[in-house]
Design a protein around this motif. Structure first.
Motif, PDB file in Angstrom:
ATOM      1  N   ARG A  51       8.604   1.094  -2.784  1.00 34.02           N
ATOM      2  CA  ARG A  51       8.688  -0.367  -2.673  1.00 34.02           C
ATOM      3  C   ARG A  51      10.122  -0.890  -2.692  1.00 34.02           C
ATOM      4  NH1 ARG A  51       3.770  -2.697  -3.103  1.00 34.02           N
ATOM      5  NH2 ARG A  51       2.052  -1.321  -3.727  1.00 34.02           N
ATOM      6  N   LEU A  52      11.063  -0.079  -3.157  1.00 35.09           N
ATOM      7  CA  LEU A  52      12.464  -0.515  -3.145  1.00 35.09           C
ATOM      8  C   LEU A  52      13.224  -0.022  -1.911  1.00 35.09           C
ATOM      9  CD1 LEU A  52      13.598  -0.177  -6.865  1.00 35.09           C
ATOM     10  CD2 LEU A  52      12.862  -2.219  -5.641  1.00 35.09           C
ATOM     11  N   LEU A  53      12.514   0.617  -0.998  1.00 34.36           N
ATOM     12  CA  LEU A  53      13.162   1.155   0.197  1.00 34.36           C
ATOM     13  C   LEU A  53      13.729   0.019   1.044  1.00 34.36           C
ATOM     14  CD1 LEU A  53      13.602   3.969   1.447  1.00 34.36           C
ATOM     15  CD2 LEU A  53      11.605   3.548   2.888  1.00 34.36           C
ATOM     16  N   ARG A  54      15.000   0.093   1.365  1.00 32.82           N
ATOM     17  CA  ARG A  54      15.649  -0.949   2.154  1.00 32.82           C
ATOM     18  C   ARG A  54      16.160  -0.422   3.499  1.00 32.82           C
ATOM     19  NH1 ARG A  54      12.990  -3.227  -0.628  1.00 32.82           N
ATOM     20  NH2 ARG A  54      13.474  -4.750  -2.277  1.00 32.82           N
ATOM     21  N   GLU A  55      16.417   0.853   3.594  1.00 34.64           N
ATOM     22  CA  GLU A  55      16.877   1.423   4.869  1.00 34.64           C
ATOM     23  C   GLU A  55      16.049   2.661   5.169  1.00 34.64           C
ATOM     24  OE1 GLU A  55      21.062   2.001   5.229  1.00 34.64           O
ATOM     25  OE2 GLU A  55      21.565   0.189   4.103  1.00 34.64           O
ATOM     26  N   LEU A  56      15.482   2.702   6.396  1.00 37.00           N
ATOM     27  CA  LEU A  56      14.606   3.812   6.787  1.00 37.00           C
ATOM     28  C   LEU A  56      14.946   4.246   8.210  1.00 37.00           C
ATOM     29  CD1 LEU A  56      12.114   5.664   6.387  1.00 37.00           C
ATOM     30  CD2 LEU A  56      10.697   3.764   7.266  1.00 37.00           C
ATOM     31  N   ALA A  57      15.144   5.560   8.382  1.00 40.66           N
ATOM     32  CA  ALA A  57      15.383   6.136   9.714  1.00 40.66           C
ATOM     33  C   ALA A  57      14.527   7.392   9.836  1.00 40.66           C
ATOM     34  CB  ALA A  57      16.856   6.466   9.902  1.00 40.66           C
ATOM     35  N   GLY A  64      10.433  -5.344   2.757  1.00 41.25           N
ATOM     36  CA  GLY A  64      11.802  -5.614   2.338  1.00 41.25           C
ATOM     37  C   GLY A  64      12.846  -4.823   3.114  1.00 41.25           C
ATOM     38  N   LEU A  65      12.449  -4.053   4.121  1.00 37.58           N
ATOM     39  CA  LEU A  65      13.408  -3.265   4.893  1.00 37.58           C
ATOM     40  C   LEU A  65      14.453  -4.153   5.552  1.00 37.58           C
ATOM     41  CD1 LEU A  65      11.165  -0.588   6.705  1.00 37.58           C
ATOM     42  CD2 LEU A  65      12.853  -0.177   4.894  1.00 37.58           C
ATOM     43  N   THR A  66      15.699  -3.762   5.428  1.00 38.19           N
ATOM     44  CA  THR A  66      16.786  -4.462   6.126  1.00 38.19           C
ATOM     45  C   THR A  66      17.291  -3.667   7.333  1.00 38.19           C
ATOM     46  OG1 THR A  66      18.455  -3.447   4.714  1.00 38.19           O
ATOM     47  CG2 THR A  66      17.528  -5.564   3.992  1.00 38.19           C
ATOM     48  N   ARG A  67      16.928  -2.374   7.376  1.00 40.00           N
ATOM     49  CA  ARG A  67      17.328  -1.554   8.520  1.00 40.00           C
ATOM     50  C   ARG A  67      16.207  -0.566   8.824  1.00 40.00           C
ATOM     51  NH1 ARG A  67      22.918   1.942   9.448  1.00 40.00           N
ATOM     52  NH2 ARG A  67      22.258   2.921  11.416  1.00 40.00           N
ATOM     53  N   LEU A  68      15.868  -0.463  10.114  1.00 46.69           N
ATOM     54  CA  LEU A  68      14.819   0.458  10.540  1.00 46.69           C
ATOM     55  C   LEU A  68      15.234   1.105  11.853  1.00 46.69           C
ATOM     56  CD1 LEU A  68      11.940   1.646  10.227  1.00 46.69           C
ATOM     57  CD2 LEU A  68      11.111  -0.321  11.558  1.00 46.69           C
ATOM     58  N   ASP A  69      15.269   2.452  11.850  1.00 47.91           N
ATOM     59  CA  ASP A  69      15.570   3.216  13.067  1.00 47.91           C
ATOM     60  C   ASP A  69      14.429   4.196  13.302  1.00 47.91           C
ATOM     61  OD1 ASP A  69      18.419   2.565  14.048  1.00 47.91           O
ATOM     62  OD2 ASP A  69      18.710   2.841  11.879  1.00 47.91           O
ATOM     63  N   LEU A  70      13.724   4.038  14.426  1.00 48.17           N
ATOM     64  CA  LEU A  70      12.608   4.908  14.785  1.00 48.17           C
ATOM     65  C   LEU A  70      12.887   5.518  16.147  1.00 48.17           C
ATOM     66  CD1 LEU A  70       9.656   2.538  13.736  1.00 48.17           C
ATOM     67  CD2 LEU A  70      10.678   4.396  12.396  1.00 48.17           C
ATOM     68  N   SER A  71      12.954   6.833  16.205  1.00 44.59           N
ATOM     69  CA  SER A  71      13.260   7.523  17.452  1.00 44.59           C
ATOM     70  C   SER A  71      12.000   8.163  18.029  1.00 44.59           C
ATOM     71  CB  SER A  71      14.319   8.606  17.216  1.00 44.59           C
ATOM     72  OG  SER A  71      15.523   8.033  16.759  1.00 44.59           O
ATOM     73  N   ASN A 129       6.494  -8.078  11.296  1.00 42.11           N
ATOM     74  CA  ASN A 129       6.309  -8.441   9.886  1.00 42.11           C
ATOM     75  C   ASN A 129       7.545  -8.194   9.030  1.00 42.11           C
ATOM     76  OD1 ASN A 129       3.592  -9.071  10.476  1.00 42.11           O
ATOM     77  ND2 ASN A 129       2.973  -6.924  10.133  1.00 42.11           N
ATOM     78  N   LEU A 130       8.564  -7.541   9.601  1.00 43.05           N
ATOM     79  CA  LEU A 130       9.736  -7.145   8.805  1.00 43.05           C
ATOM     80  C   LEU A 130      10.773  -8.269   8.831  1.00 43.05           C
ATOM     81  CD1 LEU A 130       9.985  -3.437  10.054  1.00 43.05           C
ATOM     82  CD2 LEU A 130       8.856  -4.305   7.996  1.00 43.05           C
ATOM     83  N   VAL A 131      10.484  -9.315   8.082  1.00 40.73           N
ATOM     84  CA  VAL A 131      11.283 -10.530   8.171  1.00 40.73           C
ATOM     85  C   VAL A 131      12.680 -10.383   7.575  1.00 40.73           C
ATOM     86  CG1 VAL A 131       9.250 -12.025   8.229  1.00 40.73           C
ATOM     87  CG2 VAL A 131      10.227 -11.356   6.009  1.00 40.73           C
ATOM     88  N   GLU A 132      12.921  -9.345   6.775  1.00 43.55           N
ATOM     89  CA  GLU A 132      14.244  -9.129   6.182  1.00 43.55           C
ATOM     90  C   GLU A 132      15.132  -8.238   7.049  1.00 43.55           C
ATOM     91  OE1 GLU A 132      15.346 -10.610   3.474  1.00 43.55           O
ATOM     92  OE2 GLU A 132      13.425 -11.658   3.239  1.00 43.55           O
ATOM     93  N   LEU A 133      14.595  -7.776   8.161  1.00 37.94           N
ATOM     94  CA  LEU A 133      15.288  -6.782   8.993  1.00 37.94           C
ATOM     95  C   LEU A 133      16.568  -7.359   9.607  1.00 37.94           C
ATOM     96  CD1 LEU A 133      14.425  -3.863   9.532  1.00 37.94           C
ATOM     97  CD2 LEU A 133      13.613  -4.584  11.784  1.00 37.94           C
ATOM     98  N   ARG A 134      17.644  -6.611   9.475  1.00 32.74           N
ATOM     99  CA  ARG A 134      18.932  -6.983  10.070  1.00 32.74           C
ATOM    100  C   ARG A 134      19.319  -6.052  11.219  1.00 32.74           C
ATOM    101  NH1 ARG A 134      21.781 -10.629   6.967  1.00 32.74           N
ATOM    102  NH2 ARG A 134      20.906 -11.029   4.892  1.00 32.74           N
ATOM    103  N   ARG A 135      18.875  -4.786  11.134  1.00 31.89           N
ATOM    104  CA  ARG A 135      19.197  -3.802  12.198  1.00 31.89           C
ATOM    105  C   ARG A 135      17.931  -3.065  12.582  1.00 31.89           C
ATOM    106  NH1 ARG A 135      25.046  -1.991  11.883  1.00 31.89           N
ATOM    107  NH2 ARG A 135      24.309  -0.074  12.834  1.00 31.89           N
ATOM    108  N   LEU A 136      17.699  -2.952  13.894  1.00 29.71           N
ATOM    109  CA  LEU A 136      16.512  -2.275  14.397  1.00 29.71           C
ATOM    110  C   LEU A 136      16.922  -1.305  15.494  1.00 29.71           C
ATOM    111  CD1 LEU A 136      13.403  -1.932  14.634  1.00 29.71           C
ATOM    112  CD2 LEU A 136      13.439  -3.814  16.306  1.00 29.71           C
ATOM    113  N   GLY A 137      16.460  -0.068  15.369  1.00 26.13           N
ATOM    114  CA  GLY A 137      16.724   0.942  16.388  1.00 26.13           C
ATOM    115  C   GLY A 137      15.430   1.507  16.931  1.00 26.13           C
ATOM    116  N   LEU A 138      15.280   1.480  18.259  1.00 25.58           N
ATOM    117  CA  LEU A 138      14.067   1.999  18.916  1.00 25.58           C
ATOM    118  C   LEU A 138      14.466   2.973  20.026  1.00 25.58           C
ATOM    119  CD1 LEU A 138      12.056  -1.356  19.183  1.00 25.58           C
ATOM    120  CD2 LEU A 138      11.743   0.468  17.495  1.00 25.58           C
ATOM    121  N   ARG A 139      15.368   3.865  19.712  1.00 27.33           N
ATOM    122  CA  ARG A 139      15.872   4.812  20.733  1.00 27.33           C
ATOM    123  C   ARG A 139      14.761   5.739  21.206  1.00 27.33           C
ATOM    124  NH1 ARG A 139      21.684   7.383  19.551  1.00 27.33           N
ATOM    125  NH2 ARG A 139      21.227   8.002  21.705  1.00 27.33           N
TER     126      ARG A 139
END
Length: 1008
Positions: free
Chosen positions: A889-895, A914-921, A934-944
């Protein structure tokens, strides 16, 4: 079977004793020949015993062959066949002319002997199985005979008694040689369609034979390791003279004082593979132990395994013929199929007649010729003619020759179009890699075998780390280790002594001198030519004279004329040396391994350390202690002073150290503290090698130590670390009163000292909370066993406000030992791990970046629940158990970057809001992307690499989004929904997008 052995032994003995020339003596009975050659009855009996020993060994070898190949053959038929073989040997007219005509080729010998086959065989009196046994035994005997005669030197009547020892050696080694020879049929096929099959067999044998490396030199107590060459091999650097310039050995060079800047040399220094590329004829030069012979073995292995790349790719599949010239010091150099018939060849079986010539005529041969310098000077002319013959006859074949630097050898090889390449010393990084590979090769070579290592296998890594500590703290060891042979010797000695190299470095130098002066040539059985015959003691005395002159005159090299003059002066005081100084110098250059001629007319030591070691011994012999004191301030004399302290007597040692301390205090008033500190450091460093001192001198030097602690520079760290045990008597109990810079230097000094109390002292210093000190404490863990270090030093360390970042998987299992660790980030890349189970119980884990081999099960991370804030996972398969991410629940950055893609984003739920960064390859086609909205706190998104068409309008609700990475995404992307956003969009340079024209200036497009 004894009759066959007797017939063979008598044939060999007759060929030897008759001197291979005299017809009248050739007609003598063997007993008469023995009596003729050995008038003394005792010598006659000894010779007969050696012949009988050879008879027994041949019989022992042939007996099981008969029983295994023809188990059903009746005893009388077996006896008839063996008697026929003995009779054929007795009848054969193997005169000198015949022996030379067939060049001791076993096939030729068999052909000659078959012409004298007994009548019983010709008439068919033997049964078919007995006839087959006759043929097999005859082939084997001819092969044995050829090897035996080839190994026998020409009889010298003036040295008949000494020649008996040579025969004893041959007889003693014959059993081993016979064991290595396979069952042979010498009537080999000459059909060329069998050449490829034979080549494949030869490649397999060469690959196995040459992939072994014996460690010669320093004598360990009960262990001399043999390691796998390809595991231990390190690519060395080499220099090659560029076009239009002279090489190092032929360049003119003025007499250079020690410490002067070296002359610029127009040479490229590259990895040796690059230096060899594009050349057909190559001369590889290198000093003793530079790795020349090992390089040739590696070339042979790499060629047969077809693993050359780049400029050497044309060498793949070449057929290597490795010739060690020292094996031919008393014999004719090989030609044709003889390249496979010498004792060290990887083929002892039947050779298709003419196979070597056919390979060479096709331009596929790779001739590797080792050790021109290991032949006496008078025999090198035949090598030159032999090499010229190879080059003329086989103009498309590759020829690589090795030699120690030698003016004459290089001149004629370069004149014959050979390209000189010089092996360079290893650089510091190479030394560390070499040590790692040496230890890995040791473990690899003994894996699964009942071989007694000098220590438990599990302790070998600890010994390796200890050796690295010694190298870091002792510049003299680092300097020696730049030579591959000496580096291997240091590894072996360190292992044998249980990771405890002697505190007195002089022992190591003595061992190295012994190896270079005597052991290497003795171990390699290099013959001493007809020149100077000097004992080890005499060599040392003569070399000391050269070293003394160089040190006294502040030079690193001397002219040839000066060297001869100094030797002449020394020889005048040595009644046992009768040779001319010119002969002595040549002998020292070619066989001592300590002095060399780097350019024409210039002489120096292979390493200045040896010069200083020998000069120090000469200083003590001359009792020139005042000279040492007068020069103690000079960097050029520092090592000589340290070594002289070891060589000296107690009285001389007291004079030396008291004189240095007196000079330090005298200089303090005239030249300031730096000069005083240098002299005090010198006196303190002498304690390492000072076996015995007066109590007064010890007190004076220890008083200097009090002034030197803490060190103020890394130079002082290196010097103080060598002091050893006396240093620990003056160390402060804690670092609280020291400035951070000085405290950090003191921590490094203690860590490099490698004394028994080192971990106890470091544990005390680890209590200091300053980050600079904590950084040094953690960094010093690399010098020790990590588990032990965590237990004894880091257990209660405050670290970095109780946090830590690690980048090696080695730390993972030990993190639980750090009692004050509350937050740790683990970032291990590109190294791969097997799974995530190791992180299940690391309660302090706050961030994780790893690459998992194969599929990756997320389940173990669920146990971390609310603690993990950063997660970056790559795997070679697919992710399993992604639903457990909802526990974090405290995860803020996920790749997440799976090799097999993502087809379900259902794991992104309210818990990860609460994710602020998400990178999914690698999102697969058909995957529902709506959950991203739904990730309203997201600042960086990667969809490579997303294979699903992306509707960018789903990002409308992500008001905080600042950056979107869409590289390698589904083609035809519509950027229109982003027209009024303030964000950066990352795309491939050739990505076909629509809606670009509608984007406002606040959208920053970046193309890669």
């Amino acid at each position: 079977m004894l009759k066959v052995g007797a017939a063979l032994a008598k044939r060999a003995a007759r060929a030897w004793l008759s001197n291979r020339t005299s017809a009248d003596r050739r007609e003598m009975e063997l007993a008469e020949l023995i009596a003729y050659r050995y008038p003394v009855l005792r010598h006659q009996r000894e010779f007969r015993r050696k012949v009988e020993e050879i008879e027994d060994q041949v019989a022992d070898r042939l007996q099981p062959l008969c029983e295994n190949e023809f188990p059903e053959l009746a005893g009388n038929e077996r006896e008839a066949a063996t008697l026929a073989v003995a009779d054929a040997l007795e009848r054969a007219d193997l005169t000198d002319a015949v022996i030379f005509r067939v060049d001791l080729n076993p096939i030729g010998l068999a052909r000659e002997i078959r012409e004298h086959t007994p009548q019983t065989v010709r008439n068919g009196d033997l049964s078919e199985p007995a006839g087959q046994l006759f043929e097999l035994l005859l082939d084997q005997v001819c092969y044995y005979l050829a090897h035996l005669i080839r190994d026998l030197p020409e009889f010298d009547a003036r040295a008949s008694v000494e020649m008996l020892s040579r025969l004893s050696s041959i007889a003693g080694q014959l059993g081993e040689v016979l064991d290595r020879l396979p069952v042979t049929e010498l009537r080999a096929s000459t059909e060329e369609d069998q050449d490829e099959e034979f080549r494949d067999q030869y490649f397999e044998l060469a690959s196995n034979l040459y992939d072994r490396l014996d460690i010669l030199g320093i004598t360990t107590n009960y262990y001399e390791p043999t390691i796998t060459l390809t595991v231990a091999y390190l690519s060395l650097t080499a220099s090659a003279a560029t076009a239009g310039h002279k090489s190092r050995q032929t360049a003119e060079k003025a007499e250079t004082p020690v410490g002067a800047a070296p002359e610029e040399r127009p040479q490229d220094v590259v990895r040796v593979e690059n230096a060899l590329g594009g050349k057909r004829l190559i001369l590889i030069q290198g000093d003793a132990g530079a790795g020349k012979s090992t390089l040739l073995q590696w070339i042979a292995i790499t060629a047969v395994r077809r693993r050359f790349v780049g400029r050497l790719s044309d060498w793949n599949g070449r057929v290597p013929f490795l010739i060690r010239l020292r094996d031919f010091s008393e014999n004719r150099l090989p030609s044709g199929d003889e390249f496979l018939l010498h004792a060290n060849a990887p083929q002892w079986g039947p050779v298709p007649e003419g196979w070597v010539d056919r390979v060479a005529e096709a331009g596929r041969a790779l001739f590797l010729i080792d050790g021109v310098d290991e032949l006496p000077e008078q025999e090198r002319a035949k090598v030159r003619e032999w090499l010229r013959g190879l080059n003329v006859r086989f103009p498309e074949c590759l020829v690589v020759v090795t030699s120690r630097p030698s003016e004459g050898t290089q001149q004629w090889l370069v004149a014959d179009k050979f390209h000189p390449v010089t092996l360079e010393p290893m650089n510091p990084q190479d030394v560390r890699i070499f040590i790692e590979r040496w230890h890995n090769a040791l473990l690899d070579s003994t894996a699964g075998l009942e071989i007694a290592l000098p220590c438990p296998r599990e302790d070998v890594p600890g010994h390796q780390r200890s050796l690295l500590v010694h190298l870091d703290s002792r510049p003299h060891l680092r300097a020696l280790a730049r030579n591959p042979l000496l580096c291997a010797m240091i590894c072996a000695l360190n292992l044998d002594r249980r990771a405890n190299l002697p505190r007195d470095r002089m022992t190591l130098y003595e061992a190295a001198l012994d190896m270079l002066l005597e052991r290497r040539d003795a171990d390699k059985r290099v013959p001493v030519g007809g020149g100077a015959q000097l004992s080890a003691v005499e060599k040392r005395a003569l070399l000391r004279a050269l070293a003394w002159w160089l040190n006294e005159n502040g030079r690193a090299e001397m002219s040839r004329e000066e060297a001869i003059h100094q030797l002449r002066l020394k020889i005048a005081s040595m009644p046992g040396v009768t040779q001319k100084p010119e002969e002595v110098l040549l002998h020292l250059l070619e066989r001592s391994g300590l002095v060399r001629q780097p350019v024409i007319g210039r002489i120096d030591f292979v390493h200045r350390t040896f010069q200083e070691f020998l000069a120090a011994k000469e200083v003590v012999e001359r009792d020139s202690i005042d000279l040492l004191i007068n020069n103690a301030s000079s960097d050029l004399w520092r090592e000589t002073v340290l070594m002289a302290c070891s060589h000296a007597s107690v009285v001389q040692r007291d004079r030396l150290l008291n004189g240095i301390v007196d000079k330090a205090f005298a200089l303090h008033h005239r030249e300031g503290a730096p000069s005083k500190h240098r002299l005090m450091l010198l006196a303190a460093s002498c304690l390492e090698s000072a076996l015995e001192l007066s109590s007064g001198t010890i007190r004076r030097v220890e008083a200097c130590l009090h002034e030197l602690v803490p060190p103020t520079s890394m130079d002082e760290v290196s010097a103080l670390a060598t002091v050893g045990r006396p240093l620990f008597r003056v160390l402060p109990r804690d670092l609280g009163n020291l400035p951070e810079k000085h405290a950090v230097l003191l921590v490094r000094t203690v860590a490099l000292s490698n004394e028994v109390d080192v971990l106890r002292v470091l544990a005390q210093y680890a209590r200091d909370q300053r980050w600079g000190i904590q950084e040094e404490i953690v960094a010093c863990a690399r010098y020790f066993d990590l588990g032990d270090y965590c237990d004894r030093v880091l257990r209660d360390a405050p670290l970095f406000d109780n946090t830590m970042e690690i980048r090696s998987a080695d730390w993972i299992e030990h993190l639980g030992k750090l009692r004050k660790l509350t937050s740790v980030e683990i970032k291990i890349y590109p190294e791969k791990i097997d799974d995530l189970n190791a992180f299940r119980n690391i309660h302090a884990l706050r961030g994780l970046l790893v690459h998992v081999a194969g599929h990756c099960d997320i389940t173990p991370l669920g146990a971390l629940r609310s603690r993990l804030g950063y997660l970056n996972l790559t795997c070679d398969g697919k992710f399993v158990g992604l639903e457990h991410l909802s526990d974090l629940r405290l995860l803020r950055e996920l790749a997440l970057a799976p090799a097999e893609g993502l087809d379900d984003l259902g794991f992104i739920g309210i818990a990860l809001g609460g994710l602020t960064r998400l990178d999914l390859s690698g999102i697969e086609s058909g995957t529902d992307l709506s959950v991203l909205g739904n990730l309203v706190e997201l600042r960086r998104l990667g969809l490579r690499g997303c294979r699903e068409r992306i509707d960018l309008s789903l990002l409308d609700g992500l008001a905080k989004l600042e950056r979107v990475d869409l590289r390698d995404a589904f083609p035809g992307l519509d950027l229109g929904p982003l027209a009024h956003r303030h964000l950066r969009v990352v795309l491939d340079r050739d990505h076909q997008c629509t809606g670009v024209e509608s984007l406002g200036p606040q959208v920053d497009l970046q193309f890669f």
